[in-house]
Design a protein around this motif. Structure first.
Motif, short mmCIF file in Angstrom:
data_model
loop_
_atom_site.label_atom_id
_atom_site.label_comp_id
_atom_site.label_asym_id
_atom_site.label_seq_id
_atom_site.Cartn_x
_atom_site.Cartn_y
_atom_site.Cartn_z
N ILE A 92 0.83 -1.20 0.00
CA ILE A 92 0.00 0.00 0.00
C ILE A 92 0.87 1.26 0.00
CG2 ILE A 92 -1.72 1.29 1.33
CD1 ILE A 92 -2.89 -1.32 2.25
N SER A 93 2.00 1.21 0.69
CA SER A 93 2.88 2.38 0.73
C SER A 93 3.43 2.73 -0.64
CB SER A 93 4.04 2.11 1.70
OG SER A 93 3.57 1.91 3.01
N CYS A 94 3.74 1.71 -1.45
CA CYS A 94 4.24 1.96 -2.81
C CYS A 94 3.19 2.70 -3.65
CB CYS A 94 4.62 0.64 -3.48
SG CYS A 94 6.05 -0.17 -2.75
N ALA A 95 1.93 2.25 -3.55
CA ALA A 95 0.86 2.92 -4.31
C ALA A 95 0.59 4.31 -3.76
CB ALA A 95 -0.41 2.08 -4.25
N ALA A 96 0.66 4.46 -2.43
CA ALA A 96 0.41 5.77 -1.82
C ALA A 96 1.48 6.78 -2.20
CB ALA A 96 0.35 5.62 -0.30
N TRP A 103 -0.75 11.98 -9.93
CA TRP A 103 -1.83 12.45 -10.80
C TRP A 103 -3.06 12.91 -10.00
CZ3 TRP A 103 -0.51 7.09 -11.34
CH2 TRP A 103 -1.44 6.20 -10.81
N GLU A 104 -3.19 12.47 -8.76
CA GLU A 104 -4.26 12.98 -7.89
C GLU A 104 -3.64 14.01 -6.95
OE1 GLU A 104 -7.45 12.31 -8.05
OE2 GLU A 104 -7.28 10.78 -9.61
N THR A 105 -3.61 15.26 -7.43
CA THR A 105 -2.86 16.31 -6.72
C THR A 105 -3.49 16.69 -5.39
OG1 THR A 105 -4.08 17.93 -8.04
CG2 THR A 105 -1.90 17.27 -8.84
N ARG A 106 -4.78 16.41 -5.21
CA ARG A 106 -5.44 16.76 -3.94
C ARG A 106 -5.09 15.79 -2.82
NH1 ARG A 106 -11.71 17.50 -5.11
NH2 ARG A 106 -11.36 15.42 -6.02
N LEU A 107 -4.51 14.66 -3.16
CA LEU A 107 -4.18 13.64 -2.16
C LEU A 107 -2.72 13.73 -1.77
CD1 LEU A 107 -5.99 10.48 -3.64
CD2 LEU A 107 -6.84 12.04 -1.90
N ASP A 108 -2.44 13.68 -0.48
CA ASP A 108 -1.07 13.52 -0.02
C ASP A 108 -0.82 12.04 0.29
OD1 ASP A 108 -2.65 13.25 2.19
OD2 ASP A 108 -1.67 14.79 3.40
N PHE A 109 0.33 11.73 0.88
CA PHE A 109 0.68 10.33 1.13
C PHE A 109 -0.31 9.66 2.09
CE2 PHE A 109 2.85 7.06 3.63
CZ PHE A 109 3.32 6.24 2.63
N GLN A 110 -0.68 10.37 3.16
CA GLN A 110 -1.57 9.78 4.15
C GLN A 110 -2.96 9.53 3.59
OE1 GLN A 110 -1.45 12.36 7.56
NE2 GLN A 110 0.63 11.75 8.14
N THR A 140 -13.45 9.81 -0.49
CA THR A 140 -12.35 10.36 -1.27
C THR A 140 -12.70 10.28 -2.75
OG1 THR A 140 -10.77 9.63 0.40
CG2 THR A 140 -9.88 10.23 -1.75
N GLN A 141 -12.85 11.43 -3.38
CA GLN A 141 -13.22 11.48 -4.80
C GLN A 141 -11.95 11.58 -5.65
OE1 GLN A 141 -16.38 11.34 -5.95
NE2 GLN A 141 -17.29 11.24 -3.92
N LEU A 142 -11.91 10.80 -6.73
CA LEU A 142 -10.77 10.82 -7.64
C LEU A 142 -11.02 11.79 -8.77
CD1 LEU A 142 -9.89 7.02 -7.91
CD2 LEU A 142 -8.79 8.74 -6.50
N GLU A 143 -10.04 12.61 -9.08
CA GLU A 143 -10.15 13.55 -10.21
C GLU A 143 -9.96 12.84 -11.54
OE1 GLU A 143 -7.24 16.51 -9.52
OE2 GLU A 143 -8.36 17.50 -7.91
N HIS A 144 -9.10 11.81 -11.55
CA HIS A 144 -8.77 11.08 -12.79
C HIS A 144 -8.98 9.58 -12.57
CE1 HIS A 144 -6.99 14.85 -14.13
NE2 HIS A 144 -6.29 14.88 -13.02
#
Length: 391
Positions: free
Chosen positions: A299-303, A309-316, A334-338
């Motif tokens: 999960i850490s690798c994906a985070a 590409w999802e600029t509104r999301l940080d690592f946490q 959590t809504q995805l932009e892309h």
């Protein structure tokens, strides 16, 4: 002869690999086809629906107009009251009033929706509105969810085999390092080393030929001819029984001259491969701490990649989103932009769900073992102690 036999062996090896991989490829391909068919179906039904302005929407606009008019007239008075009214009114609003269906139900949007249905994630931000779409969604989930679990079980066998072999190899390497340290710390017996070398030579040597075996049997030479012949015949039968498995393999190779028999044998092997689904997962015995560590790293690798590409999301936030997705909770907060990019990340989702599925299976086995220990311990405590009375 040697030159012609090598291409035949290569073809047979390719066929064996193909029929061994066929069940796994069949499940994955069927899931991909099922997802694409669902995407075409929902994009056509939900994307082309007509948006009818309901009475609720008209009332919403009328009340919003009244509130905005009163707010402009009395800007400073009763400001808190106006805020409460606007907040209550906006809570009654529906997203479908302000969104064009064709913008949501594109092919990729519908494909993303189908993936959330048969993976049982269900974010809730995209859902069917028409009655036909709702009925088809239930029917689609009815067949798609078992297919998805079948793919998870099948791919879980592969991951279970890889994890088991890796863990066993690690344990072997660890034991070798420990024995090497012990041997280097203390002097090993020379006699024991010679014995082990002799045993290894005996183990490595190939089985003797029947003629060589008879030459070494001095007891056979001393017997009369008729008894000697009988014993030779018995040895030949024993030798034949030992070589049964290689002979069967040779007989299978001979079937290449008869394609019908070869095809029947191949089909039976493929059916056996289908029957073996889920067996490796039952045999898996890996520490649960190792599986938790694998999930955390995965999960850490994906985070770390997702915020690119999802600029509104940080690592946490990305870590939280991936965990909620892979555990199929899917709050939808959590809504995805892309969603297109995350859809191409679907292989990551499937493998991650398999890893979580394996971890849950291991946790379930550990819990069952714990319950058994607790029940047996409580049973032993409650059992009355037998008193021995003197005769």
């Amino acid at each position: 002869m040697a030159s012609t036999s090598q291409p035949l062996r290569g073809k047979r090896a390719c066929k064996k690999i193909f029929w061994a991989v066929f069940p796994h490829a069949c499940f994955i391909l069927s899931l991909v086809i099922y997802a694409f068919l669902g995407a075409f179906m929902f994009s056509h039904i939900e994307g082309n629906r007509k948006v009818n302005l309901s009475e609720e929407y008209r009332n919403f606009l009328r009340n919003l107009w009244y509130i905005s008019r009163n707010l402009s007239d009395n800007m400073t008075e009763n400001e808190e009251l106006f805020k409460e009214k606007i907040h209550a009114l906006l809570n009654t609003a529906k997203r479908d009033w302000f969104v064009n269906p064709k913008d949501i139900w594109t092919f990729f949007g519908s494909l993303f929706f189908c993936c959330t249905v048969f993976t049982t994630v269900g974010y809730g931000n995209t859902y069917p509105v028409t009655r036909t779409g709702k009925y088809l969604c239930m029917l689609y989930a009815l067949f798609g969810i078992p297919l998805m679990f079948l793919v998870l079980t099948d791919m879980g066998d592969i991951l279970a085999t890889v994890l088991s072999k890796s863990y066993n190899e690690f344990r072997k390497l660890q034991s070798k390092i420990l024995t090497f340290k012990l041997c280097s710390g203390s002097t090993c017996n020379a006699g024991d080393g010679s014995k082990s070398r002799a045993l290894s030579k005996v183990a490595v040597n190939e089985p003797l030929n029947i003629v060589e075996m008879l030459k070494n049997q001095s007891a056979v030479k001393r017997k009369p001819t008729q008894y000697r012949n009988a014993q030779i015949f018995e040895m030949l039968i024993a030798r034949e029984n030992e070589c049964k498995k290689p002979l069967r393999n040779k007989s299978i190779e001979r079937w290449s001259s008869c394609p019908e028999l070869d095809r029947g044998k191949t089909m039976s092997k493929v059916i056996k491969n289908f029957d073996k689904i889920g067996k490796e997962l039952e045999k898996l015995d890996v520490p649960i701490v190792l599986m938790v560590l694998v999930i955390f790293v995965y999960i850490s690798c994906a985070a770390a990649i997702l915020p690119n590409w999802e600029t509104r999301l940080d690592f946490q936030e990305a870590f939280y989103f991936c965990f909620i997705t892979l555990t199929t909770i899917g709050f939808g907060d959590t809504q995805l932009e892309h969603p297109k990019f995350f859809l191409f990340f679907s292989l990551y989702i499937i493998i991650g769900m398999e890893i979580v599925f394996i971890a849950f299976k291991l946790g379930q086995d550990r819990l069952i073992g714990l319950y058994k220990k607790v029940i047996s311990f409580c049973g032993e405590k409650k059992m009355p102690s037998k008193k021995i009375y003197p005769k």
